[in-house]
Design a protein around this motif. Structure first.
Motif, PDB file in Angstrom:
ATOM      1  N   UNK A 187      33.473  11.417-112.622  1.00 18.98           N
ATOM      2  CA  UNK A 187      33.911  11.765-111.277  1.00 18.98           C
ATOM      3  C   UNK A 187      34.227  13.254-111.235  1.00 18.98           C
ATOM      4  N   UNK A 188      34.045  13.877-110.080  1.00 13.68           N
ATOM      5  CA  UNK A 188      34.378  15.292-109.969  1.00 13.68           C
ATOM      6  C   UNK A 188      35.892  15.500-109.959  1.00 13.68           C
ATOM      7  N   UNK A 189      36.328  16.610-110.548  1.00 12.80           N
ATOM      8  CA  UNK A 189      37.735  16.986-110.471  1.00 12.80           C
ATOM      9  C   UNK A 189      38.052  17.370-109.034  1.00 12.80           C
ATOM     10  N   UNK A 190      39.334  17.364-108.661  1.00 15.79           N
ATOM     11  CA  UNK A 190      39.692  17.771-107.302  1.00 15.79           C
ATOM     12  C   UNK A 190      39.181  19.176-106.987  1.00 15.79           C
ATOM     13  N   UNK A 248      39.716  31.491-100.361  1.00 14.89           N
ATOM     14  CA  UNK A 248      39.294  30.228 -99.792  1.00 14.89           C
ATOM     15  C   UNK A 248      37.903  29.749-100.166  1.00 14.89           C
ATOM     16  N   UNK A 249      37.248  30.427-101.115  1.00 19.08           N
ATOM     17  CA  UNK A 249      35.922  29.985-101.539  1.00 19.08           C
ATOM     18  C   UNK A 249      36.061  28.846-102.544  1.00 19.08           C
ATOM     19  N   UNK A 250      35.196  27.852-102.400  1.00 17.63           N
ATOM     20  CA  UNK A 250      35.205  26.704-103.295  1.00 17.63           C
ATOM     21  C   UNK A 250      34.734  27.134-104.680  1.00 17.63           C
ATOM     22  N   UNK A 251      35.513  26.801-105.704  1.00 26.62           N
ATOM     23  CA  UNK A 251      35.135  27.096-107.081  1.00 26.62           C
ATOM     24  C   UNK A 251      34.242  25.985-107.623  1.00 26.62           C
ATOM     25  N   UNK A 252      33.572  26.258-108.715  1.00 27.49           N
ATOM     26  CA  UNK A 252      32.677  25.280-109.328  1.00 27.49           C
ATOM     27  C   UNK A 252      33.434  23.988-109.651  1.00 27.49           C
ATOM     28  N   UNK A 253      32.777  22.880-109.423  1.00 28.58           N
ATOM     29  CA  UNK A 253      33.368  21.575-109.677  1.00 28.58           C
ATOM     30  C   UNK A 253      32.967  21.106-111.065  1.00 28.58           C
ATOM     31  N   UNK A 260      33.200  17.815-113.998  1.00 27.15           N
ATOM     32  CA  UNK A 260      33.252  16.353-114.047  1.00 27.15           C
ATOM     33  C   UNK A 260      34.137  15.899-115.192  1.00 27.15           C
ATOM     34  N   UNK A 261      34.721  14.737-115.046  1.00 21.15           N
ATOM     35  CA  UNK A 261      35.475  14.119-116.128  1.00 21.15           C
ATOM     36  C   UNK A 261      35.113  12.641-116.198  1.00 21.15           C
ATOM     37  N   UNK A 262      35.208  12.088-117.406  1.00 23.28           N
ATOM     38  CA  UNK A 262      34.958  10.658-117.582  1.00 23.28           C
ATOM     39  C   UNK A 262      36.114   9.870-117.001  1.00 23.28           C
ATOM     40  N   UNK A 313      29.484   9.514-109.470  1.00 21.28           N
ATOM     41  CA  UNK A 313      30.196   9.090-108.258  1.00 21.28           C
ATOM     42  C   UNK A 313      31.361   8.162-108.593  1.00 21.28           C
ATOM     43  N   UNK A 314      32.089   8.460-109.651  1.00 22.09           N
ATOM     44  CA  UNK A 314      33.169   7.592-110.116  1.00 22.09           C
ATOM     45  C   UNK A 314      34.306   7.414-109.133  1.00 22.09           C
ATOM     46  N   UNK A 315      34.423   8.299-108.137  1.00 25.61           N
ATOM     47  CA  UNK A 315      35.469   8.150-107.124  1.00 25.61           C
ATOM     48  C   UNK A 315      35.094   7.143-106.048  1.00 25.61           C
ATOM     49  N   UNK A 316      33.821   6.766-105.978  1.00 31.13           N
ATOM     50  CA  UNK A 316      33.344   5.809-104.977  1.00 31.13           C
ATOM     51  C   UNK A 316      33.380   4.393-105.534  1.00 31.13           C
TER      52      UNK A 316
END
Length: 121
Positions: free
Chosen positions: A16-19, A26-31, A33-35, A76-79
């Motif tokens: 799943x992606x980290x928050x 205000x620019x989105x930083x690179x996302x 993933x974590x198990x 998509x671990x958050x879904x």
């Protein structure tokens, strides 16, 4: 024709992606993933593998991955599982891989995908 015998479990991972994080303007930083503490059921993994093998075979690429290591995963671990997209990756000894990406399911059965991807680790 399934590459993995029924007695050998298929390697699976759920990530799943980290928050979301933002910089000072205000620019989105690179996302990243974590198990997550979850796995894909072996029944679903086998159905996804079979579907992906059929897709490779229909496109003439099936022989290219014979004997390669197989992994089924999702980012998509958050879904909830029914809303996730899945990938089946075949990896060779040199770190190169071919995968069928974005496989969607309907009632646990693979039904459509986003195509193929090839790269190296």
């Amino acid at each position: 024709m399934c590459a993995t015998k029924a007695s050998n479990p298929i390697t699976t991972s759920v990530m799943a992606p980290d928050p979301a994080r933002f910089n000072q303007v205000g620019q989105l930083l690179a996302t990243t993933l974590h198990d997550v503490n979850e796995s894909i059921s072996q029944g679903l993994a086998k159905r996804l593998l079979h579907y992906a093998e059929e897709r490779l075979d229909a496109s003439g690429f099936r022989a290219a991955v014979t004997g390669w290591e197989v992994e089924v995963y999702t980012i998509d671990g958050n879904d909830v599982p029914s809303e996730r997209s899945y990938c089946v990756r075949w990896k060779n000894a040199k770190g190169g891989y071919i995968e069928v990406v974005g496989i969607l399911t309907n009632n646990g059965w693979p039904c459509v995908d986003h195509g193929f991807y090839m790269s190296e680790e």
